[in-house]
Each structure stands twice: as structure tokens, then as C-alpha cells.
Motif scaffolding. Sequence first.
Motif, short mmCIF file in Angstrom:
data_model
loop_
_atom_site.label_atom_id
_atom_site.label_comp_id
_atom_site.label_asym_id
_atom_site.label_seq_id
_atom_site.Cartn_x
_atom_site.Cartn_y
_atom_site.Cartn_z
N TYR A 166 0.84 -1.20 0.00
CA TYR A 166 0.00 0.00 0.00
C TYR A 166 0.88 1.25 0.00
CZ TYR A 166 -5.07 0.62 0.32
OH TYR A 166 -6.40 0.81 0.02
N ALA A 167 1.90 1.25 0.85
CA ALA A 167 2.78 2.41 0.94
C ALA A 167 3.49 2.67 -0.39
CB ALA A 167 3.80 2.20 2.05
N ALA A 168 3.99 1.61 -1.02
CA ALA A 168 4.70 1.77 -2.28
C ALA A 168 3.80 2.36 -3.36
CB ALA A 168 5.24 0.41 -2.74
N LEU A 169 2.57 1.85 -3.48
CA LEU A 169 1.67 2.33 -4.52
C LEU A 169 1.17 3.74 -4.22
CD1 LEU A 169 1.86 -0.65 -5.38
CD2 LEU A 169 -0.53 -0.51 -6.02
N ALA A 170 0.99 4.06 -2.93
CA ALA A 170 0.55 5.41 -2.57
C ALA A 170 1.63 6.44 -2.86
CB ALA A 170 0.18 5.45 -1.10
N VAL A 171 2.89 6.03 -2.82
CA VAL A 171 4.00 6.96 -3.08
C VAL A 171 4.39 6.98 -4.56
CG1 VAL A 171 6.46 7.39 -2.63
CG2 VAL A 171 4.93 6.84 -0.74
N TYR A 172 4.51 5.81 -5.18
CA TYR A 172 5.07 5.71 -6.53
C TYR A 172 4.06 5.37 -7.62
CZ TYR A 172 9.52 5.40 -4.00
OH TYR A 172 10.61 5.63 -3.18
N GLY A 173 2.86 4.95 -7.26
CA GLY A 173 1.89 4.53 -8.25
C GLY A 173 2.00 3.04 -8.54
N THR A 174 1.25 2.59 -9.54
CA THR A 174 1.22 1.16 -9.89
C THR A 174 2.50 0.75 -10.61
OG1 THR A 174 -1.18 1.33 -10.16
CG2 THR A 174 -0.11 -0.62 -11.09
N PRO A 175 3.13 -0.35 -10.19
CA PRO A 175 4.36 -0.80 -10.87
C PRO A 175 4.08 -1.36 -12.25
CG PRO A 175 3.68 -2.40 -9.22
CD PRO A 175 2.76 -1.22 -9.06
N ASN A 176 5.13 -1.39 -13.06
CA ASN A 176 5.01 -1.96 -14.41
C ASN A 176 4.93 -3.49 -14.37
OD1 ASN A 176 5.30 0.63 -15.51
ND2 ASN A 176 7.53 0.46 -15.50
N ALA A 177 5.63 -4.08 -13.42
CA ALA A 177 5.65 -5.54 -13.28
C ALA A 177 6.00 -5.87 -11.84
CB ALA A 177 6.68 -6.16 -14.23
N VAL A 178 5.68 -7.11 -11.44
CA VAL A 178 5.95 -7.52 -10.06
C VAL A 178 6.48 -8.94 -10.04
CG1 VAL A 178 4.15 -6.01 -9.14
CG2 VAL A 178 3.61 -8.40 -9.66
N GLN A 179 7.13 -9.28 -8.92
CA GLN A 179 7.64 -10.64 -8.70
C GLN A 179 7.56 -10.94 -7.21
OE1 GLN A 179 11.91 -11.12 -8.61
NE2 GLN A 179 11.80 -13.02 -9.80
N TYR A 180 7.09 -12.14 -6.86
CA TYR A 180 7.02 -12.52 -5.45
C TYR A 180 7.75 -13.84 -5.25
CZ TYR A 180 5.03 -13.65 -0.85
OH TYR A 180 4.87 -13.95 0.48
N LEU A 181 8.67 -13.83 -4.28
CA LEU A 181 9.43 -15.02 -3.91
C LEU A 181 9.06 -15.39 -2.47
CD1 LEU A 181 12.87 -13.78 -5.30
CD2 LEU A 181 11.21 -15.26 -6.45
N PRO A 182 8.10 -16.30 -2.30
CA PRO A 182 7.61 -16.62 -0.95
C PRO A 182 8.33 -17.81 -0.33
CG PRO A 182 6.20 -17.64 -2.56
CD PRO A 182 7.28 -16.94 -3.34
N ARG A 183 8.23 -17.90 0.98
CA ARG A 183 8.56 -19.11 1.73
C ARG A 183 7.23 -19.72 2.14
NH1 ARG A 183 13.52 -21.37 1.79
NH2 ARG A 183 13.22 -22.01 3.97
N LEU A 184 6.92 -20.88 1.55
CA LEU A 184 5.60 -21.48 1.75
C LEU A 184 5.55 -22.36 3.00
CD1 LEU A 184 4.69 -22.47 -1.91
CD2 LEU A 184 4.08 -20.38 -0.67
N LEU A 185 4.39 -22.35 3.65
CA LEU A 185 4.13 -23.24 4.75
C LEU A 185 3.66 -24.59 4.20
CD1 LEU A 185 2.17 -20.73 7.01
CD2 LEU A 185 4.61 -21.25 7.05
N ARG A 186 3.48 -25.56 5.08
CA ARG A 186 3.11 -26.91 4.62
C ARG A 186 1.74 -26.93 3.94
NH1 ARG A 186 2.60 -27.30 10.33
NH2 ARG A 186 0.39 -27.25 10.96
N ASN A 187 0.88 -25.94 4.25
CA ASN A 187 -0.46 -25.89 3.67
C ASN A 187 -0.53 -25.06 2.39
OD1 ASN A 187 -0.25 -23.30 4.62
ND2 ASN A 187 -1.76 -23.54 6.27
N GLY A 188 0.62 -24.61 1.91
CA GLY A 188 0.66 -23.85 0.67
C GLY A 188 0.51 -22.36 0.83
N ALA A 189 0.21 -21.89 2.05
CA ALA A 189 0.16 -20.46 2.31
C ALA A 189 1.58 -19.91 2.49
CB ALA A 189 -0.68 -20.17 3.56
N ASP A 190 1.74 -18.63 2.30
CA ASP A 190 3.06 -18.02 2.43
C ASP A 190 3.27 -17.54 3.87
OD1 ASP A 190 0.97 -16.20 1.81
OD2 ASP A 190 2.42 -14.63 1.33
N GLY A 191 4.40 -17.97 4.45
CA GLY A 191 4.73 -17.55 5.80
C GLY A 191 5.57 -16.28 5.82
N SER A 192 6.33 -16.08 4.74
CA SER A 192 7.16 -14.89 4.58
C SER A 192 7.55 -14.79 3.11
CB SER A 192 8.42 -14.97 5.46
OG SER A 192 9.24 -16.07 5.07
#
Length: 334
Positions: free
Chosen positions: A189-215
Motif C-alpha cells: 500500500y505504501a509503495a503504490l501510494a508513493v510511486y503509483g502502480t508498478p510496471n511488473a511484479v515478482q514474489y518469492l515466498p517461503r511457503l508453509l506446509r499448507n501452501g500459504a506463504d509464511g514470509s
Amino acid sequence: MIRLGIIGTSWITAMFIDAAMKTNAYDLTTVYSRSQASGEKFLASLDIDTDNVDVVTTLSDLYQSIDVVYIASPNALHFEQAKVAIQSGVHVIVEKPSFSNPTEFEKIESLLAKHPDVRLFEAARHVHQPNFKAIQETVAKMAQLQGATLVYQKYSSRYDAYLAGQEPNVLTREFSAGALYDLGVYPIYAALAVYGTPNAVQYLPRLLRNGADGSGVANLFYDNFNVTVIFGKTSNSYLPSEFYGLKDTISVSNIAELEKVTYYDGEGNSNHLGDVPEENPMIRESQDFANIINDPTTNHAEYSQWFQLAKQVNQTLFDLRQSAGIEFPADIKE
């Protein structure tokens, strides 16, 4: 007075009620709970007079007696609860993230068009704070922008339960939850409120055993710089967040709480920006929402700006999930 109804009985709901009461713009009239007993227990925990507050166990009973509802239920429930509120002519304040995906957001936007007197607000409290506005104003004056590193990593009170073999709502895809949607939403939210919508994004998560992202680490790509976002619910971080100019830098003690914002001019000189935050960080957003509800015409431009930002954040969160292959059950519902 704006008649306020509540869905959700957690600590954040109690904080919002406290903030709303301190604006003197709202009157808490109704609390929705799945059981009468749990609703009454929640009311008893509040530090306000609740003698005239009703507890109801159906949404129809809730929406017939209020002007605005504050929704702080699990993320996956926001869409249906907000939809019924709008159909009932009730304004909606919904905790971030407002909805699970852009499809839900677009359906809500279409529904709002059919109910032009109803307003929907996403409760991104930090972007309403004076200290955040000081960040926006200072970044706008920087001669050259070189992006940011935004950090929000906080050990979840429910992670111990997960480690013990349980499936807490805030750490499951079933409830449209996980690190990105629970904590990452603040720096995104902070990034978009300051800089606007990005051109592209990438997410590198650490997944929990249930497939949700822990970090995880998210990268937002803009024309001439990148923003790196670090967040998680499985450990604590005390790193500040930073916005970069050429030689100058803005350092923020905590991108969600905004206790201390410092500008460094590149020559070793520092200057504190903004003010000492209010004890309850939800007061400013509560007042802002009340201003719109009470005078929607005068404040329409500001409302539209917040709504579009909420829509952009929703799309960005979804795009980040897509890049990591994280799917919510809500994504495949008809």
C-alpha cells in the motif's frame, strides 16, 4: 451521528471502535457475532458505555439498523458481507485486504454503481496518517528517485498454533490469508501510494506446509527504479524502511506504525518529518471516512482517489500471488 455496526470481534475491531468514538462522529449501535454469548463478551471488554448497543447474529438484523459497517472478519468473508451491506444501502469500511482478487473487487465496483449513495472504504490506516503524508510530500521533492526498501516482518501470535499442527485462519489459503495479504499489504500500500502502480511484479515466498506463504520478498518494477518489499509472519525484524533519492534518504522506523520518520540530506544532516503519532493510529482514517459519509459531494475527489488506490493494491496483490503460483479457493468460485 453515524450509526456504526461491527463485524468481527478481534483486537483490531476494538481499536477501530475506540478511534471512531474519539472522533465524536459515530455512535456504536450494533455488533454482529456468530453467537450471542461471544458478542456480549466482546462488548463487555470495551472501555465504553455499551448499554444501548445490540448484539445480533444475522446480517439482515445488522444492516437494517446502521449507516456504516466496519468489517474485520477473515479476508475470504469480506466479499459476501460487503455485498449484502451495499445491497442494503449501508456504507462499508472493510479491513485490508478488502477482497481476495480483482474479480471480487470488480463485482463490488459494479454493485456500487447501482447504489450511487453508498461508499466503500478500505481501512489502510497508515496512508491516512500525517507522517505518511509527510513521506509523500518529501518524496515528491526529491530530485531523483531510486526506489525503496520496505520492511514489515512480525512474528504472528498464531504461528505457535501452526507449529503445533493447527490451521489458524490468518495462515491459510482457505481464508485468503498468509504473509502477503496480512502484513505485506502494508508496505505494498505504501509503495503504490508513493510511486503509483508498478510496471511488473515478482514474489518469492517461503511457503508453509499448507501452501500459504509464511514470509517472502516482493519486487515491484518501475521505469527507473525498483522497490523491494520484505515481510513475514514467522520471525521479527527491526529493520527500518527507506525511500531513496540520489544522496538523500527517508528512513521510517516502521512502515505500518510510522512512529518516527527521518529525512537525511546526504551531507550527514537529519530532520524529523511529521508529528508524534496519535495513541490510536485509526483515528485519522475514522475521521476521513466520516467526512466522506457526511459530505460525499464536497469530498468526492478524495474518496475516488482512495478507491482507485484500493483497486490498484488489490490487483498488485493478486499479480504477486500469480507470480508465485499461490491460489486461493476464492479465485475459482463462480
